[in-house]
Motif scaffolding. Sequence first.
Motif, PDB file in Angstrom:
ATOM      1  N   VAL A  15       0.836  -1.205   0.000  1.00 36.37           N
ATOM      2  CA  VAL A  15       0.000   0.000   0.000  1.00 36.37           C
ATOM      3  C   VAL A  15       0.868   1.251   0.000  1.00 36.37           C
ATOM      4  CG1 VAL A  15      -1.663   1.329   1.350  1.00 36.37           C
ATOM      5  CG2 VAL A  15      -1.971  -1.123   1.109  1.00 36.37           C
ATOM      6  N   VAL A  16       1.895   1.262   0.843  1.00 40.63           N
ATOM      7  CA  VAL A  16       2.769   2.428   0.929  1.00 40.63           C
ATOM      8  C   VAL A  16       3.548   2.610  -0.382  1.00 40.63           C
ATOM      9  CG1 VAL A  16       4.772   3.416   2.114  1.00 40.63           C
ATOM     10  CG2 VAL A  16       2.940   2.354   3.428  1.00 40.63           C
ATOM     11  N   THR A  17       4.069   1.532  -0.929  1.00 44.34           N
ATOM     12  CA  THR A  17       4.806   1.614  -2.193  1.00 44.34           C
ATOM     13  C   THR A  17       3.903   2.099  -3.315  1.00 44.34           C
ATOM     14  OG1 THR A  17       6.257  -0.179  -1.487  1.00 44.34           O
ATOM     15  CG2 THR A  17       6.206   0.316  -3.843  1.00 44.34           C
ATOM     16  N   GLY A  18       2.693   1.568  -3.357  1.00 48.39           N
ATOM     17  CA  GLY A  18       1.742   2.008  -4.377  1.00 48.39           C
ATOM     18  C   GLY A  18       1.393   3.475  -4.233  1.00 48.39           C
ATOM     19  N   ALA A  19       1.216   3.937  -3.006  1.00 47.06           N
ATOM     20  CA  ALA A  19       0.894   5.349  -2.787  1.00 47.06           C
ATOM     21  C   ALA A  19       2.055   6.248  -3.198  1.00 47.06           C
ATOM     22  CB  ALA A  19       0.534   5.584  -1.325  1.00 47.06           C
ATOM     23  N   VAL A  43       7.386  20.878  -0.978  1.00 48.12           N
ATOM     24  CA  VAL A  43       6.134  20.772  -0.234  1.00 48.12           C
ATOM     25  C   VAL A  43       5.313  19.595  -0.751  1.00 48.12           C
ATOM     26  CG1 VAL A  43       3.958  21.955   0.284  1.00 48.12           C
ATOM     27  CG2 VAL A  43       6.098  23.224   0.282  1.00 48.12           C
ATOM     28  N   THR A  44       5.269  19.438  -2.055  1.00 42.68           N
ATOM     29  CA  THR A  44       4.476  18.364  -2.649  1.00 42.68           C
ATOM     30  C   THR A  44       5.011  16.992  -2.261  1.00 42.68           C
ATOM     31  OG1 THR A  44       4.005  19.815  -4.519  1.00 42.68           O
ATOM     32  CG2 THR A  44       3.540  17.489  -4.810  1.00 42.68           C
ATOM     33  N   SER A  45       6.320  16.821  -2.277  1.00 43.36           N
ATOM     34  CA  SER A  45       6.884  15.524  -1.906  1.00 43.36           C
ATOM     35  C   SER A  45       6.683  15.242  -0.421  1.00 43.36           C
ATOM     36  CB  SER A  45       8.364  15.443  -2.285  1.00 43.36           C
ATOM     37  OG  SER A  45       9.082  16.450  -1.626  1.00 43.36           O
ATOM     38  N   ALA A  46       6.726  16.280   0.410  1.00 47.63           N
ATOM     39  CA  ALA A  46       6.459  16.084   1.837  1.00 47.63           C
ATOM     40  C   ALA A  46       5.015  15.649   2.063  1.00 47.63           C
ATOM     41  CB  ALA A  46       6.740  17.371   2.605  1.00 47.63           C
ATOM     42  N   ILE A  47       4.086  16.269   1.363  1.00 42.77           N
ATOM     43  CA  ILE A  47       2.677  15.873   1.463  1.00 42.77           C
ATOM     44  C   ILE A  47       2.495  14.442   0.984  1.00 42.77           C
ATOM     45  CG2 ILE A  47       0.374  16.322   0.516  1.00 42.77           C
ATOM     46  CD1 ILE A  47       1.110  19.304   0.577  1.00 42.77           C
ATOM     47  N   LEU A  48       3.194  14.069  -0.082  1.00 42.85           N
ATOM     48  CA  LEU A  48       3.121  12.706  -0.602  1.00 42.85           C
ATOM     49  C   LEU A  48       3.587  11.686   0.433  1.00 42.85           C
ATOM     50  CD1 LEU A  48       2.927  10.548  -2.871  1.00 42.85           C
ATOM     51  CD2 LEU A  48       5.243  11.207  -3.499  1.00 42.85           C
ATOM     52  N   LEU A  49       4.702  11.948   1.094  1.00 43.66           N
ATOM     53  CA  LEU A  49       5.225  11.008   2.081  1.00 43.66           C
ATOM     54  C   LEU A  49       4.329  10.921   3.315  1.00 43.66           C
ATOM     55  CD1 LEU A  49       9.042  11.735   1.850  1.00 43.66           C
ATOM     56  CD2 LEU A  49       7.802   9.741   1.000  1.00 43.66           C
ATOM     57  N   ILE A  54       0.182   7.836   6.339  1.00 39.12           N
ATOM     58  CA  ILE A  54      -1.169   7.725   6.889  1.00 39.12           C
ATOM     59  C   ILE A  54      -1.890   6.526   6.285  1.00 39.12           C
ATOM     60  CG2 ILE A  54      -3.436   8.850   6.911  1.00 39.12           C
ATOM     61  CD1 ILE A  54      -1.916  11.522   7.201  1.00 39.12           C
ATOM     62  N   LEU A  55      -1.746   6.323   4.987  1.00 39.32           N
ATOM     63  CA  LEU A  55      -2.364   5.155   4.347  1.00 39.32           C
ATOM     64  C   LEU A  55      -1.796   3.850   4.909  1.00 39.32           C
ATOM     65  CD1 LEU A  55      -2.579   6.216   0.610  1.00 39.32           C
ATOM     66  CD2 LEU A  55      -4.471   5.829   2.192  1.00 39.32           C
ATOM     67  N   LEU A  57      -0.502   3.401   7.933  1.00 34.15           N
ATOM     68  CA  LEU A  57      -1.030   3.229   9.292  1.00 34.15           C
ATOM     69  C   LEU A  57      -2.488   2.767   9.269  1.00 34.15           C
ATOM     70  CD1 LEU A  57       0.478   6.287  11.156  1.00 34.15           C
ATOM     71  CD2 LEU A  57       1.025   3.877  11.513  1.00 34.15           C
ATOM     72  N   ALA A  58      -3.264   3.357   8.378  1.00 29.93           N
ATOM     73  CA  ALA A  58      -4.675   2.971   8.274  1.00 29.93           C
ATOM     74  C   ALA A  58      -4.814   1.519   7.830  1.00 29.93           C
ATOM     75  CB  ALA A  58      -5.402   3.901   7.309  1.00 29.93           C
ATOM     76  N   ALA A  59      -3.961   1.096   6.911  1.00 28.91           N
ATOM     77  CA  ALA A  59      -4.024  -0.290   6.416  1.00 28.91           C
ATOM     78  C   ALA A  59      -3.596  -1.273   7.500  1.00 28.91           C
ATOM     79  CB  ALA A  59      -3.160  -0.446   5.172  1.00 28.91           C
ATOM     80  N   SER A  60      -2.636  -0.885   8.311  1.00 29.54           N
ATOM     81  CA  SER A  60      -2.155  -1.800   9.341  1.00 29.54           C
ATOM     82  C   SER A  60      -3.153  -1.911  10.492  1.00 29.54           C
ATOM     83  CB  SER A  60      -0.800  -1.359   9.873  1.00 29.54           C
ATOM     84  OG  SER A  60      -0.906  -0.138  10.565  1.00 29.54           O
ATOM     85  N   ARG A  61      -3.949  -0.905  10.728  1.00 29.20           N
ATOM     86  CA  ARG A  61      -4.965  -0.938  11.792  1.00 29.20           C
ATOM     87  C   ARG A  61      -6.199  -1.714  11.384  1.00 29.20           C
ATOM     88  NH1 ARG A  61      -2.754   0.867  16.517  1.00 29.20           N
ATOM     89  NH2 ARG A  61      -1.346   2.558  16.034  1.00 29.20           N
TER      90      ARG A  61
END
Length: 63
Positions: A15-19, A43-49, A54-55, A57-61
Amino acid sequence: MSQQPRKTKPDVPGVVTGAVLTGAATIWMLTENGVLQTDDLGVTSAILLVTAGILGLAASRRV
Protein backbone atom coordinates in the motif's frame (compact mmCIF):
# COMPACT_ATOMS: atom_id res chain seq x y z
CA MET A 1 -21.54 -25.77 9.50
CA SER A 2 -20.69 -22.68 7.52
CA GLN A 3 -17.09 -21.80 7.04
CA GLN A 4 -16.06 -18.30 7.96
CA PRO A 5 -13.80 -16.56 5.50
CA ARG A 6 -10.24 -16.17 6.71
CA LYS A 7 -9.12 -12.70 7.55
CA THR A 8 -6.09 -11.69 5.60
CA LYS A 9 -3.65 -9.11 6.81
CA PRO A 10 -3.27 -6.06 4.60
CA ASP A 11 -0.12 -5.72 2.56
CA VAL A 12 1.15 -2.55 4.24
CA PRO A 13 4.42 -2.26 2.29
CA GLY A 14 2.46 -2.74 -0.92
CA VAL A 15 0.00 0.00 0.00
CA VAL A 16 2.77 2.43 0.93
CA THR A 17 4.81 1.61 -2.19
CA GLY A 18 1.74 2.01 -4.38
CA ALA A 19 0.89 5.35 -2.79
CA VAL A 20 4.45 6.65 -3.22
CA LEU A 21 4.69 5.49 -6.85
CA THR A 22 1.27 6.87 -7.72
CA GLY A 23 2.13 10.19 -6.09
CA ALA A 24 5.50 10.34 -7.83
CA ALA A 25 3.88 9.65 -11.20
CA THR A 26 1.28 12.34 -10.52
CA ILE A 27 3.97 14.86 -9.54
CA TRP A 28 5.95 14.00 -12.68
CA MET A 29 2.86 14.38 -14.89
CA LEU A 30 1.91 17.73 -13.33
CA THR A 31 5.49 19.02 -13.63
CA GLU A 32 5.77 17.96 -17.28
CA ASN A 33 2.49 19.68 -18.17
CA GLY A 34 3.50 22.91 -16.44
CA VAL A 35 0.82 22.73 -13.75
CA LEU A 36 3.37 22.34 -10.95
CA GLN A 37 6.52 24.43 -10.71
CA THR A 38 9.84 23.04 -9.52
CA ASP A 39 9.75 25.40 -6.52
CA ASP A 40 6.67 23.53 -5.23
CA LEU A 41 8.29 20.08 -5.30
CA GLY A 42 9.57 20.18 -1.71
CA VAL A 43 6.13 20.77 -0.23
CA THR A 44 4.48 18.36 -2.65
CA SER A 45 6.88 15.52 -1.91
CA ALA A 46 6.46 16.08 1.84
CA ILE A 47 2.68 15.87 1.46
CA LEU A 48 3.12 12.71 -0.60
CA LEU A 49 5.22 11.01 2.08
CA VAL A 50 2.87 12.03 4.89
CA THR A 51 -0.11 10.71 2.91
CA ALA A 52 1.68 7.41 2.23
CA GLY A 53 2.45 7.09 5.94
CA ILE A 54 -1.17 7.72 6.89
CA LEU A 55 -2.36 5.16 4.35
CA GLY A 56 0.13 2.63 5.72
CA LEU A 57 -1.03 3.23 9.29
CA ALA A 58 -4.68 2.97 8.27
CA ALA A 59 -4.02 -0.29 6.42
CA SER A 60 -2.16 -1.80 9.34
CA ARG A 61 -4.96 -0.94 11.79
CA ARG A 62 -7.64 -2.47 9.59
CA VAL A 63 -7.29 -6.14 10.44
